[in-house]
Motif scaffolding. Structure first.
Motif, short mmCIF file in Angstrom:
data_model
loop_
_atom_site.label_atom_id
_atom_site.label_comp_id
_atom_site.label_asym_id
_atom_site.label_seq_id
_atom_site.Cartn_x
_atom_site.Cartn_y
_atom_site.Cartn_z
N ASN A 316 48.63 -35.40 -63.57
CA ASN A 316 49.45 -34.41 -64.26
C ASN A 316 48.72 -33.83 -65.54
O ASN A 316 49.24 -33.00 -65.93
CB ASN A 316 50.94 -35.02 -64.33
CG ASN A 316 51.70 -34.91 -63.19
OD1 ASN A 316 51.38 -34.03 -62.46
ND2 ASN A 316 52.46 -35.99 -62.94
N ALA A 325 52.90 -23.13 -58.32
CA ALA A 325 53.97 -22.77 -59.02
C ALA A 325 54.09 -23.79 -60.28
O ALA A 325 54.75 -23.40 -61.16
CB ALA A 325 55.17 -22.88 -58.28
N ASP A 326 53.23 -24.71 -60.31
CA ASP A 326 53.30 -25.53 -61.39
C ASP A 326 52.45 -25.22 -62.58
O ASP A 326 52.44 -25.43 -63.74
CB ASP A 326 52.77 -27.15 -61.25
CG ASP A 326 53.80 -27.79 -60.16
OD1 ASP A 326 54.81 -27.54 -60.45
OD2 ASP A 326 53.18 -28.66 -59.25
N PHE A 328 51.86 -22.56 -64.77
CA PHE A 328 52.29 -22.02 -65.93
C PHE A 328 52.72 -23.09 -66.73
O PHE A 328 52.46 -23.30 -67.78
CB PHE A 328 53.44 -20.85 -65.70
CG PHE A 328 53.96 -20.55 -67.15
CD1 PHE A 328 53.35 -19.41 -67.59
CD2 PHE A 328 55.16 -21.23 -67.43
CE1 PHE A 328 53.89 -19.06 -68.64
CE2 PHE A 328 55.78 -20.77 -68.72
CZ PHE A 328 55.11 -19.57 -69.36
N ASP A 329 53.69 -23.89 -66.41
CA ASP A 329 54.34 -25.21 -67.02
C ASP A 329 53.39 -26.36 -67.41
O ASP A 329 53.36 -26.65 -68.58
CB ASP A 329 55.45 -25.64 -66.45
CG ASP A 329 56.84 -24.82 -66.38
OD1 ASP A 329 57.10 -24.61 -67.51
OD2 ASP A 329 57.18 -24.38 -65.39
N ARG A 330 52.32 -26.35 -66.34
CA ARG A 330 51.19 -27.35 -66.73
C ARG A 330 50.50 -26.83 -67.69
O ARG A 330 50.09 -27.95 -68.87
CB ARG A 330 50.55 -27.66 -65.37
CG ARG A 330 49.43 -28.84 -65.51
CD ARG A 330 50.11 -29.93 -65.45
NE ARG A 330 50.66 -30.27 -64.20
CZ ARG A 330 50.02 -30.59 -62.95
NH1 ARG A 330 48.75 -30.82 -63.24
NH2 ARG A 330 50.78 -30.77 -61.82
N VAL A 332 51.59 -25.08 -70.16
CA VAL A 332 52.45 -24.99 -71.38
C VAL A 332 52.16 -26.33 -71.96
O VAL A 332 52.00 -26.77 -73.21
CB VAL A 332 53.91 -25.02 -71.00
CG1 VAL A 332 55.00 -25.26 -72.33
CG2 VAL A 332 54.26 -23.29 -70.80
N THR A 333 52.50 -27.56 -71.12
CA THR A 333 52.24 -29.03 -71.44
C THR A 333 50.95 -29.02 -72.10
O THR A 333 50.94 -29.95 -73.08
CB THR A 333 52.57 -30.04 -70.42
OG1 THR A 333 53.92 -29.69 -70.14
CG2 THR A 333 52.43 -31.30 -70.84
N ARG A 353 54.37 -20.30 -74.89
CA ARG A 353 54.62 -19.72 -73.45
C ARG A 353 53.88 -18.19 -73.24
O ARG A 353 53.67 -17.94 -72.12
CB ARG A 353 56.30 -19.66 -73.22
CG ARG A 353 56.81 -20.93 -73.17
CD ARG A 353 58.33 -21.20 -73.13
NE ARG A 353 58.67 -20.71 -71.81
CZ ARG A 353 58.68 -21.39 -70.64
NH1 ARG A 353 58.42 -22.74 -70.77
NH2 ARG A 353 59.41 -20.84 -69.89
N VAL B 32 56.99 -30.58 -68.47
CA VAL B 32 56.98 -29.57 -67.67
C VAL B 32 55.52 -29.16 -67.02
O VAL B 32 54.65 -29.31 -67.66
CB VAL B 32 57.56 -28.17 -68.49
CG1 VAL B 32 58.93 -28.54 -68.80
CG2 VAL B 32 56.41 -27.76 -69.54
N GLY B 33 55.70 -28.86 -65.83
CA GLY B 33 54.39 -28.66 -65.11
C GLY B 33 53.88 -30.05 -64.22
O GLY B 33 53.08 -29.80 -63.50
N ASP B 34 54.72 -30.99 -64.40
CA ASP B 34 54.32 -32.50 -63.69
C ASP B 34 55.06 -32.24 -62.27
O ASP B 34 55.91 -31.85 -61.99
CB ASP B 34 54.96 -33.53 -64.55
CG ASP B 34 54.24 -33.94 -65.77
OD1 ASP B 34 53.02 -33.03 -65.84
OD2 ASP B 34 54.56 -34.90 -66.35
N ARG B 68 59.71 -28.54 -63.97
CA ARG B 68 59.41 -27.19 -64.74
C ARG B 68 60.45 -26.89 -65.87
O ARG B 68 61.43 -27.27 -65.91
CB ARG B 68 59.12 -26.09 -63.81
CG ARG B 68 57.85 -26.26 -62.82
CD ARG B 68 57.44 -25.33 -61.85
NE ARG B 68 56.79 -25.50 -60.79
CZ ARG B 68 57.45 -25.51 -59.38
NH1 ARG B 68 58.51 -24.79 -59.48
NH2 ARG B 68 56.77 -26.05 -58.41
N THR B 86 59.71 -22.18 -53.84
CA THR B 86 60.12 -23.22 -54.67
C THR B 86 61.39 -22.84 -55.21
O THR B 86 61.74 -21.59 -55.59
CB THR B 86 59.18 -23.48 -55.86
OG1 THR B 86 59.44 -24.60 -56.64
CG2 THR B 86 58.93 -22.51 -56.49
#
Lengths: 521, 97
Positions: A316, A325-326, A328-330, A332-333, A353, B32-34, B68, B86
């Motif tokens: 991660n 799908a992950d 974008f958020d990945r 962000v983190t 964002r 988020v994103g994990d 997310r 998803t």
């Protein structure tokens, strides 16, 4: 006339509008004078910032007589601006009338074409910004300036002013040019007056920072123990501080480095003392630090410690595949992680964002035009008002400053440190070296085909336009060349701007290939 | 009102509040994103079976779970299906239905 020409003495104009100073905005004044003195062409106008450049260019255009007939090259540039940016991008209608603006965040294909058409005289008025001083080689017949600033707010240094003013008088075979300085006695425009012509020594940025008292030494002394938000002048000291620390890590001392020879021994000793303390905290190899100029080894070290303290699945920590799908958020983190541990590169936090959206779209190979359309759509769906020229400029700025500059700079450092960590914990299986993230971001590509097109020398704008027509994602350079040569004579049937077709022809079909993609046009 | 117990597979909770707290704690472990770990995914799959729209949330089948962003700056669990689609779901709905 002087024997060698180049009589560059500024002409001063004290402008008093008949109807009173107030009603004449500074921008109008600049436009009126430029339009009045510059109709022969080769006229550069200096504006403070991209927004002002667009506005002044528009004002100049309004003052010109209507064009007699259209020019093919100007029409092609207008077409490129409409298709490559937005149908209502102001540049398009302006260039059709021989006026243009020019700034750093513009796509390079458009910018170089603007420069070329200014040189050949078809663009008669060019309103430019400080980008011109930073490495654009453009001369002119007349330059019009009022209260020049460099970047955001700082009055222009004399050597920069003369770099700019010196552009006048090398127009074709003319050796004389005009420098027109408006309101030379107005202190709000020229706080220290119009700079006199003389020799100004060129100073390295690093030396200028070191010359500033004990600022650098004090900064380094506090750097490890103080949060960056609490330090003064971080922007000023961080880059040079990073350079000094990297040098120290490489040589074990800066006393033998060239920079030490240009400053007092006492000052260098004081800096060296702080560097020794910082270096004792850093395990990062100097080769890694050297690979990321301007990123402090101390930041790299803090990031490494954060990775070691991370309790989740190390997978991660890596960026997710951009199609997933992950993704974008990945990102962000990851951007938050970079802000917290490496350097606050993506601020303000509230915009993270939006920055990530730009980065993800950029990596997916979106064209600038598509990103702008997306921004407009978002405003409409969410019932927000927007101003099109500003939205266009802000999108260009995010692409250049975030996707193409900050993200590759800090993400490639992030990946290098992560690689150290994954090696330490025996998880090298997670390291994928196909196309590194720095390269992907710099070029704005995540597929082999797009990267191949850019490696062949296409600008991103052309590469993306062509990529839209190619179905496969895995073409090598040879594959791309074959694709294009199989379609000789057909490419012009696709809706691709002529300037892009010409670039495709010169970069991808040049080897003794006489077939002209444009011959049917 | 007497406490209502609930079970996710081998996990038994005497009170529904305990189940929510347990799932909350899992959610908070992630950024988020994990991707959610295999162990936690097993728990989530058992919990998802209690969701009032379990059938449509699971759809053609679950490959994995992610954490997310959700609305208003919060985060939540997302189910990743075998067909690449998803969808987010509320872990509280798995308990309170």
């Amino acid at each position: 006339m002087e024997p060698y020409g180049k009589a560059r003495r500024p002409i001063s104009l004290n402008w008093q509008a008949a109807s009173g100073e107030q009603t004449w905005s500074v921008r109008k004044k600049l436009a009126f004078i430029a339009a009045a003195v510059g109709e022969r062409g080769g006229t550069l106008v200096y504006a403070n910032g991209a927004g002002e450049a667009e506005e002044v260019a528009d004002l100049i255009c309004q003052l010109l007589p209507p064009p007699v007939d259209s020019d093919a090259e100007l029409s092609e540039l207008a077409d490129l601006a409409r298709k490559g940016v937005h149908p209502n991008f102001t540049l398009a209608s302006l260039v059709e009338r021989g006026v243009a603006f020019h700034y750093g965040n513009m796509p390079s294909l458009i910018r170089t074409e603007v420069e070329r058409l200014f040189r050949n005289g078809k663009i008669r008025f060019l309103v430019c910004t400080s980008t011109l001083i930073e490495g654009v080689n453009l001369s002119c017949r007349t330059i019009v300036v009022r209260g020049p600033r460099k970047g955001k707010g700082h009055p222009m240094e004399p050597h920069d002013f003369w770099n700019l003013a010196g552009r006048a008088g090398r127009w074709g075979n003319e050796f004389q040019g005009n420098i027109i300085c408006i309101d030379p006695n107005d202190k709000s425009a020229w706080p220290t007056g119009v700079p006199a012509r003389s020799r100004y020594p060129i100073k390295r940025e690093s030396d200028a920072v070191l010359d500033d008292g004990d600022g650098m030494a004090n900064y380094l002394a506090l750097r490890a123990s103080t949060p960056l938000a609490e330090l003064d002048d971080v922007e000023k000291y961080e880059q040079v501080g990073a350079y000094l620390l990297a040098t120290y890590l490489r040589l074990g001392s800066i006393s033998q480095a060239n920079i030490a020879k240009r400053h007092s021994a006492t000052k260098i000793a004081k800096i060296e003392e702080s560097l020794a303390t910082l270096a004792s905290l850093v395990e990062i190899d100097h080769e890694i630090a050297d690979r990321h100029p301007g990123v402090s080894a101390l930041g790299l070290q803090k990031l490494l410690l954060a990775f070691r303290a991370y309790e989740g699945d190390p997978e991660n920590l890596l960026p997710a595949q951009v199609e997933s799908a992950d993704s974008f958020d990945r990102f962000v983190t990851i951007m938050h992680r970079i802000n917290d541990h490496l350097y606050p590169a993506f601020e303000p936090e509230g915009l993270v964002r939006l920055y990530v959206l730009t980065v993800v779209h950029w990596l997916k190979g979106y064209s600038l035009a598509k990103m702008i359309r997306g921004g407009i759509e978002w405003h409409k769906v969410n019932g927000r008002s927007y101003k099109l020229p500003l939205l266009i400029r802000q999108t260009m700025e995010r692409v250049e400053q975030i996707a193409r500059f900050r993200a590759p700079k800090y993400l490639s450092a992030y990946m290098d440190v992560l690689r150290i960590h994954l090696t330490e914990i025996g998880r090298t299986d997670l390291i994928d070296d196909e196309i590194d993230i720095g390269t992907q971001l710099e070029f704005g590509v995540s597929t082999r085909t797009l990267l191949s097109l850019m490696e062949l020398g296409l600008s991103r704008m052309s590469a993306v336009a062509l990529y839209e027509k190619i179905s496969r994602d895995d073409l090598t350079k040879e594959g791309c060349l074959a694709w294009v040569s199989e379609r000789k004579g057909q490419l012009e049937l696709l809706d691709i701007p002529a300037i892009i077709l010409r670039e495709i022809q010169s970069k991808l079909l040049s080897d003794g290939d006489e077939t002209d993609l444009l011959e049917t046009q | 009102m007497p406490a209502k117990p609930i079970s996710f597979g081998d996990l038994h909770f005497a009170k529904r509040g305990d189940a929510i707290a347990f799932l909350n704690a899992i959610l908070q472990k992630y950024d988020v994103g994990d991707k959610v770990s295999a162990d936690d995914s097993k728990t989530l799959l058992d919990a998802l079976a209690h969701h009032p729209e379990a059938e449509s949330k699971i759809g053609c089948g679950v490959v994995s779970f992610s954490v997310r962003s959700a609305d208003f700056g919060t985060k939540c669990f997302w189910v990743n299906r075998t067909d690449g689609t998803t969808e987010k779901f509320s872990h509280k709905a798995c308990v309170l239905a």
